[in-house]
Design an enzyme around this catalytic site. Sequence first.
Site, short mmCIF file in Angstrom:
data_model
loop_
_atom_site.label_atom_id
_atom_site.label_comp_id
_atom_site.label_asym_id
_atom_site.label_seq_id
_atom_site.Cartn_x
_atom_site.Cartn_y
_atom_site.Cartn_z
N ARG A 25 0.82 -1.06 0.08
CA ARG A 25 0.00 -0.02 0.07
C ARG A 25 0.97 1.46 -0.02
O ARG A 25 2.09 1.29 0.24
CB ARG A 25 -1.02 0.01 1.36
CG ARG A 25 -0.17 0.32 2.58
CD ARG A 25 -1.10 0.19 3.56
NE ARG A 25 -1.54 -1.28 4.04
CZ ARG A 25 -2.62 -1.45 4.83
NH1 ARG A 25 -3.13 -0.30 5.41
NH2 ARG A 25 -2.96 -2.58 5.17
N GLY A 26 0.31 2.13 -0.30
CA GLY A 26 0.76 3.65 -0.50
C GLY A 26 1.50 3.85 -2.01
O GLY A 26 1.98 2.90 -2.53
N ALA A 27 1.15 4.90 -2.54
CA ALA A 27 1.16 5.15 -3.96
C ALA A 27 2.88 4.80 -4.29
O ALA A 27 3.08 3.97 -5.40
CB ALA A 27 0.91 6.60 -4.24
N ALA A 28 3.69 5.54 -3.48
CA ALA A 28 5.18 5.24 -3.76
C ALA A 28 5.45 3.78 -3.67
O ALA A 28 6.20 3.16 -4.61
CB ALA A 28 6.14 6.11 -2.92
N ARG A 68 -5.49 -1.64 -9.00
CA ARG A 68 -5.74 -0.61 -8.62
C ARG A 68 -6.08 0.61 -9.29
O ARG A 68 -5.14 1.37 -9.96
CB ARG A 68 -4.68 -0.15 -7.46
CG ARG A 68 -4.39 -1.11 -6.51
CD ARG A 68 -5.59 -1.19 -5.24
NE ARG A 68 -5.75 -0.05 -4.55
CZ ARG A 68 -5.10 0.61 -3.72
NH1 ARG A 68 -4.14 0.00 -3.01
NH2 ARG A 68 -5.63 1.62 -3.13
N CYS A 133 -4.95 8.96 7.19
CA CYS A 133 -4.62 7.96 6.76
C CYS A 133 -2.96 7.75 6.75
O CYS A 133 -2.33 8.12 7.73
CB CYS A 133 -4.96 7.79 5.23
SG CYS A 133 -5.09 6.36 4.48
N ASP A 202 -3.22 9.96 -3.65
CA ASP A 202 -3.13 8.67 -4.49
C ASP A 202 -2.98 9.26 -6.02
O ASP A 202 -2.44 8.58 -6.80
CB ASP A 202 -4.48 7.89 -4.35
CG ASP A 202 -3.93 6.58 -3.61
OD1 ASP A 202 -3.47 6.81 -2.48
OD2 ASP A 202 -4.12 5.33 -4.14
N ASN A 212 -7.64 11.17 -2.74
CA ASN A 212 -7.03 10.68 -1.72
C ASN A 212 -8.06 9.89 -0.95
O ASN A 212 -9.23 9.64 -0.80
CB ASN A 212 -6.38 11.57 -0.88
CG ASN A 212 -5.30 11.09 0.29
OD1 ASN A 212 -4.40 10.27 -0.37
ND2 ASN A 212 -5.30 11.50 1.29
N LYS A 238 2.44 10.59 -8.78
CA LYS A 238 1.06 10.71 -8.58
C LYS A 238 0.14 11.65 -9.50
O LYS A 238 -1.22 11.73 -9.22
CB LYS A 238 0.83 10.93 -7.19
CG LYS A 238 1.24 9.97 -6.25
CD LYS A 238 1.40 10.33 -4.77
CE LYS A 238 2.20 9.18 -3.96
NZ LYS A 238 2.26 9.73 -2.50
#
Length: 327
Positions: A25-28, A68, A133, A202, A212, A238
């Site tokens: 998880r987490g965009a990066a 995703r 978050c 996101d 987000n 992003k």
Amino acid sequence: MDDRGPDVAPAVVTTADEIAAMEIRGAATIADAAAEALAIQAERSDAERPDAFERQLRAAAKTLYETRPTAVSLPNALRYVLAGMDGETVAELRASTIARAEEFQRDLAQAQSKLGSVGANRLRDGDVVMTHCHSTDALACLEAAVEDGTEIEAIVKETRPRLQGHITARQLREWDVPVTVIVDGAARRYLDQADHVLVGADSIAADGSVINKIGTSGLAVIARERGVPVTVAAQTIKLHPDTMTGHTVEIERRDEREVLDDDERAAITDTADGADDGLTVENPAFDVTPPRYVDAIVTEHGQFPPETVVTLMRELFGETVDEPWEL
């Protein structure tokens, strides 16, 4: 191997499943994992012809892409790696793809550090920051501030239903930052104690809208009412280049059992199997914050008013964006 394609390496399928299940998880982090997966696909490909190799890489990219729909860092990572796939032989294609993936991962790591330094400049001794978050980009700003010797405190929203705020709180405590964890509904009350709202993203649309974790938009509206500035920390991976050409951002809907498991549902409806019980559960993962509620977007290239990010998008991506996994 998997019904997503016989040419896709098992390790790629595993990564895709972990992204879909939010184990990654987490965009990066998602972008890094996607680049790594394409490198593994290239390394383990058994293709004997260049066209077969390219087909396998695109199939792997499509498998990853479909996991995703909102995390735009994922397709941006895939585009970057596939754009560097170059050569006339399988060996050349393999080497160029792996090198491109490694380059992306290096740039990604440096981008977050640069972003953190920019974001830290907005913080002063004694500031209290409210978070929502779990965002590695937002945390990079706080980490850089702590490393600079800035004394800060944090108010961390727990962030239902998956409680990602707990991850944020844990990381901040490792840095000895005083943390107050609150339920999501208490944000309005505790904003009076906050100097900043700091969130991740996101994806970011061409008009500066921020997509987000659900609850971000409501927090931003309340923060504007209370006069608390809202900063969005987001690497340029992003930015959502498709929105320059009129595409909208799909809002992911997650499993309703994240909100109510089967036993909880049965207890509410007094039914055994939940069939035709008249109860609907909605679980959107994200919401959209209009740019008028955002004070600044912090990236590795600097700080921008939300309305100007379209200029940065054009510089980085041009006017149109291809989807190479569909070719």
